[in-house]
Design a protein around this motif. Structure first.
Motif, PDB file in Angstrom:
ATOM      1  N   GLN B   7     -32.486  16.423  -7.794  1.00  0.00           N
ATOM      2  CA  GLN B   7     -33.351  16.616  -9.080  1.00  0.00           C
ATOM      3  C   GLN B   7     -32.859  17.473  -9.811  1.00  0.00           C
ATOM      4  O   GLN B   7     -32.198  18.417  -9.399  1.00  0.00           O
ATOM      5  N   ARG B  92     -45.249  11.390  -1.139  1.00  0.00           N
ATOM      6  CA  ARG B  92     -44.883  12.713  -1.507  1.00  0.00           C
ATOM      7  C   ARG B  92     -45.273  12.914  -2.971  1.00  0.00           C
ATOM      8  O   ARG B  92     -44.357  13.896  -3.542  1.00  0.00           O
ATOM      9  N   TYR B  93     -46.289  12.625  -3.449  1.00  0.00           N
ATOM     10  CA  TYR B  93     -46.709  13.027  -4.941  1.00  0.00           C
ATOM     11  C   TYR B  93     -48.145  13.405  -5.200  1.00  0.00           C
ATOM     12  O   TYR B  93     -48.552  13.508  -6.087  1.00  0.00           O
ATOM     13  N   PHE B  95     -49.232  16.580  -5.203  1.00  0.00           N
ATOM     14  CA  PHE B  95     -49.468  17.671  -5.846  1.00  0.00           C
ATOM     15  C   PHE B  95     -49.521  17.257  -7.062  1.00  0.00           C
ATOM     16  O   PHE B  95     -50.417  17.664  -8.072  1.00  0.00           O
ATOM     17  N   ASP B 441     -42.734  15.167  -5.506  1.00  0.00           N
ATOM     18  CA  ASP B 441     -43.317  16.589  -5.969  1.00  0.00           C
ATOM     19  C   ASP B 441     -42.535  17.559  -5.923  1.00  0.00           C
ATOM     20  O   ASP B 441     -42.491  18.247  -6.889  1.00  0.00           O
ATOM     21  N   ASP B 442     -41.231  17.644  -5.172  1.00  0.00           N
ATOM     22  CA  ASP B 442     -40.465  18.837  -5.116  1.00  0.00           C
ATOM     23  C   ASP B 442     -39.752  18.937  -6.622  1.00  0.00           C
ATOM     24  O   ASP B 442     -38.820  19.900  -6.890  1.00  0.00           O
ATOM     25  N   VAL B 443     -39.691  17.916  -7.453  1.00  0.00           N
ATOM     26  CA  VAL B 443     -38.889  18.197  -8.813  1.00  0.00           C
ATOM     27  C   VAL B 443     -39.747  19.170  -9.531  1.00  0.00           C
ATOM     28  O   VAL B 443     -39.192  19.810 -10.277  1.00  0.00           O
ATOM     29  N   TYR B 444     -41.060  19.209  -9.649  1.00  0.00           N
ATOM     30  CA  TYR B 444     -41.868  20.088 -10.567  1.00  0.00           C
ATOM     31  C   TYR B 444     -42.807  21.092  -9.817  1.00  0.00           C
ATOM     32  O   TYR B 444     -43.427  21.691 -10.403  1.00  0.00           O
ATOM     33  N   TRP B 445     -42.759  21.031  -8.382  1.00  0.00           N
ATOM     34  CA  TRP B 445     -43.526  21.871  -7.643  1.00  0.00           C
ATOM     35  C   TRP B 445     -42.811  22.540  -6.639  1.00  0.00           C
ATOM     36  O   TRP B 445     -41.864  22.145  -6.058  1.00  0.00           O
ATOM     37  N   GLU B 446     -43.253  23.863  -6.372  1.00  0.00           N
ATOM     38  CA  GLU B 446     -42.759  24.703  -5.022  1.00  0.00           C
ATOM     39  C   GLU B 446     -43.647  23.735  -4.060  1.00  0.00           C
ATOM     40  O   GLU B 446     -44.749  23.941  -4.038  1.00  0.00           O
TER      41      GLU B 446
END
Lengths: 467, 467, 467
Positions: B7, B92-93, B95, B441-446
């Motif tokens: 991403q 995976r979403y 968060f 999630d890891d596009v916008y979250w740690e």
């Protein structure tokens, strides 16, 4: 001390006789003390039928139960689900987080009913309890749950029970000084619950400093699911905080106002938390630690002033500031406290409770000092600050001064009490785990051995990877 | 565009300055606007002591706080826990589901207090707020949470905030037209919340159509645990829906009745959902998607009529039908909408909110048109439909007509508003993810990197399987 | 019978036509019966405006809705989230636990409104319902959720619906005998809900005895996360139990007192549970099974007496004892019941509901027998036990005798009813799973196939371990 992953070798964490003994003896003590002292107050006693007539009450709805019970239940959820699940973020300490929180709170509320009862509800030799006492007991235990956050994963259940015993006692003393001697307002407990609870816990964890805690650094993090469980705690705390801050305010407008102010402060806090969480991370990604914690700082920080005429925009400002302070605290202050001051604060209570609690105390002092009859109305002014009897002539600015004194007293008792209790907890007889076994459920819990735990322990060199 | 799984290469999803800027600027705007406009209403203001005397109220229990606060807290849980967890079904979403819902709702309630306040609570230059305003703000944001369901996993947090800003505004306009100009009843919001929110969201997702979304098909499903988390959302929505539909009804019998009707409708809905979930699957097994969603359609569909004399069996019939309609929708309509109409509806809000919302509007129109003085009693009839003042001479059948007009207006504003907002969100500056990184999630979250995440990423070719 | 892991071979678990048929037919029956019988009671009917005037009520707050609705919502959470999640501890039966509980409860509350309505709210040919009926319907279904705990994982959804139909019927009969004929007090249902529900369920599971259940022993355990999900159930049951026991008590002091007594009993129970959980395990570690269940026994055991003048210390004593009894039951009695008496009790309801329920009945009988005008006040005494009309001359000791008789009646109806229903459920047409497929969601549910399920099925020989 160096043999990893076999708890109970380096240190004796065997709980079999010690923990049952403490639980049973203390519970027997509770029964005896309740038998001697605790009775229903007039609104929960079967004599109320007659009382009602004497007091000329025309309806059962005037029973305090209907004013406070819904708020009580919300607070109850916050203490047991809110705090319990919030601390579930650790990957291998979910049982301990929710289970020990359950244990200490269940004991703590009983002891708090007694301690607070002696100070506040003692009439002709008996403690008379009603729904407001239940709320206050939950509040008191809330301060212990906060302190638990600092030492999460590093103490035995016996240590937690001991801490609860002392902390509840000191809480009641501090509360008595603030509410009765200083005649301070603190309905949502910025000072009595958060400032006191957090600095108490931080002092305890300082004294219990473990030099090699980085040995269990791999277990101090979260996993995907544990972060989702923690969000249950966060959201219930966030949602019910308006009930928390309004639960013991005066009937009518004060409860109403406290809920609105808290709602506003919390909403603002979420936006600044997100802003700073993204801003302070190189890749601009959000950190669940901040979302789970700093979003709640706004509730802490209007704990004193929510029932006052803080106004919705005043609440937004407080929430705005606290979201920032708390998030910045997680990024910069927590590592600093750990490396420089040797304060190992597992959940970051310094950022969620200590600093916002202090801010809350200060905001409360300012709001009180700024009160005028114009803003509150003549009667509202007297009612809001209870300027009656001995306090008939107290002015807002004097009240503000006493509010500020309340912060100082809370801090002093927290530091002194925390130091004392920390010293007691350092005694090597309470069964705390070796440093390399911190943050690990299987020290004190039967942990299911199954397929999934293979995943959890896949790096465990002692076990074959998979059958 | 074709390089998978990195991403921020194909598209710039870097949020570091954009997201903080939006959050901080908008929150400052809120503070300024609240400072200028928002004050406590008389029941939350400290002047209430005097007000009470003027109004001859003998008890604090007459404060609206005690009529509505328990319902408010239930609604609050629905918005933040209910919607947040319901959308957590994606593997995976989690968060993003709970976190972005938290963010947009926290902003939305502030903006809604202002927008709805200008329309409904504006007195001598100030918006006066009390607990009913808080409920209405939550309701308004509920419609945004619904729309979020359609675009879940495909938008950046900035896009969500922009959508919230516009949708809350349009919600308030639509609500004003319905409630004030058309004088329509819609206490549980079948039209204003569900029909409007769902068709708005569906229009937005149509305009944001991503042609190659099957690239992330593997991430659009659930895993075992994510389905269990989603059930938390489902159950809290289901349990508290009676509070939702009754929260702003008239004091007394109307609130009471609305809760009972909703309870009945929801119960019936569960049985037909289970029946059709099993019937429409070849192997006869139940599908969690249906259980998580279609069981709630009964609550949506009595949103308008619950406070009317719908009667318990009428409610059962509505629930019966909506469980079927919603489940059939998930099986046949959602794939059709995606393949033919290019409407990619992540959570299936068309089945849970759009169709049941329309049914709810129609049921409300019919129930209103069928009202008689015999059924409601002379005074109850006037009170239920507020046939006073200008509307003194309105008849039930005319009221039914206006109710029907309310559906049409809600649809029109939803389509037009959704088209406008969709067009704005298509601008390439908001940082949405590339199609192959949707639902991740890891596009916008740690996202924590640990044992368990190895499991989650075990098919990820970029990473070694396990150390 | 020996081919493992292919459900539907040994036994026909195909639900496609049977389950939909039952759900749809029964729901249609509900609609017809509600249409004929169920109407709003006077406080939920639009005629209330006029009724209020006739009854000289000055405020809407006198509507029973405001006395009971918050408690109702708490009870509602307990039934759907509390029981649903408590049973989620099994590693592969989360969908079934929460989903089937949802289904049976949603059907059961409708049938309970009718059955209880005919017995208690039947006026001139109609059942008139209000919020108290909703609570009672939830209570009634609570007894079914309890029985479900005994047979969890071993029955088809059709069997559960059939059990619900019969058990709700028998519950209503038993409740009528106790409350109306014996004139017994049982507000929190120690006898009517817990004793009846548990012994009913234990009888059913005895009759459905599966000799080779150890074939699915590996699936009868928990995994780390399933235990955490179960704690959600535990905590919500624990937190809201004061609402459960006070929900239908008399307005005013009785509700107030019932909540306080329950709060105290539950708190004490946690400490003795922890004590005995640690004491009875060789390594002294805590067992989540005990924490999840035995901590609740204190709520069960004050179900009858909570609204009486049990006093806080009396409540502590009851909780103290029940934490011990329940934990000891889990360790010694459950294995004994299974091996010797062939009672396979999946959730251990004998320890959580049966024994504490019996204790609760006995405590209630004793507390009633010990009542004096001195303790209750002259009017409070009459009000608490409803010593009016036919029962004007009943003495406390006679009341105690009738209370004890209530226990016996509940037991007899539970055994007889359980035997009957067990016999019906043994018919080989209801689609229950083969023994080797018990405790397995994918018999009746679409279970997501994905990375994580690889983990869950990593020992499954039919599938490749990982791509």
């Amino acid at each position: 001390m160096e043999r990893p992953r076999h708890q109970g070798m380096a240190k004796n964490t065997y709980m079999r006789w010690r923990l049952p003994l403490v639980c049973l003896l203390w519970e027997v003590a509770m029964i005896v003390l309740f038998g001697v002292f605790v009775r229903f107050d007039s609104e929960a006693d079967a004599h109320w039928e007659e009382e009602k007539q004497e007091m000329n009450l025309t309806s059962d709805i005037e029973n305090d139960f209907y004013f406070r019970y819904p708020s009580f239940q919300d607070v109850h959820v916050m203490i047991f689900v809110g705090f319990g699940f919030l601390m579930m973020f650790l990957k291998r300490y979910g049982f301990g987080a929710v289970g020990f929180n359950f244990l200490l709170a269940a004991f703590g509320i009983q002891w708090a009913l007694l301690m607070q009862g002696w100070f506040h509800s003692f009439k002709s030799g008996k403690i008379l309890i009603g729904v407001e006492n239940l709320i206050n007991a939950d509040f008191c235990v809330g301060s212990v749950c906060i302190a638990f956050g600092a030492i999460l994963g590093k103490t035995s259940p016996i240590q937690l029970l001991i801490m609860t015993l002392f902390q509840v006692t000191l809480f009641a003393v501090n509360e008595y000084i603030l509410l009765n001697l200083l005649h301070v307002k603190d309905a949502g407990g910025s000072m009595t619950i958060h400032t006191f609870g957090a600095y108490f816990g931080l002092t305890v964890t300082r004294i219990l400093y473990r030099p090699n805690l980085e040995q269990s650094k791999d277990k101090q993090g979260s996993v995907y699911h544990s972060d989702l469980f923690a969000m249950i705690g966060t959201l219930y705390l966030w949602i019910y905080w308006p009930s928390f801050n309004s639960a013991i305010s005066d009937h009518g407008d004060a409860q109403h106002r406290a809920a609105i102010n808290t709602y506003c402060s919390l909403a603002a806090c979420v936006l600044t938390t997100v802003a700073f969480s993204s801003m302070l991370q190189k890749k601009g990604k959000l950190d669940m630690v901040h979302i789970q914690n700093a979003t709640l700082a706004g509730g802490v920080a209007v704990g004193t002033s929510a029932e006052m005429m803080l106004t919705p925009y005043g609440s937004l400002i407080v929430g705005f500031i606290c979201g920032i302070v708390s998030t910045v605290g997680y990024v910069y202050l927590t590592p600093f406290l750990e490396s420089r001051l040797h304060i190992q604060d597992t959940c970051g209570i310094h950022n969620l409770h200590a600093m916002p609690g202090l801010i809350g105390g200060i905001v409360g002092a300012i709001t009180a000092a700024a009160a005028t009859e114009d803003v509150y109305g003549k009667e509202g002014f007297i009612k809001a600050f209870d300027f009656t009897g001995t306090y008939k002539t107290r002015t807002p600015s004097v009240q503000g001064g006493f509010q500020a004194a309340g912060i100082v007293v809370s801090l002093l008792i927290a530091f002194a009490g925390g130091a004392l209790v920390g010293a007691i907890l350092r005694l090597p007889v309470w069964g705390d785990a070796a440093t390399e076994n911190c943050f690990e459920d299987d020290v004190y819990w039967e942990v299911p051995e199954d397929e999934e735990s293979d995943v959890y322990h896949m790096h465990n060199p002692d076990k074959p990877a998979s059958p």
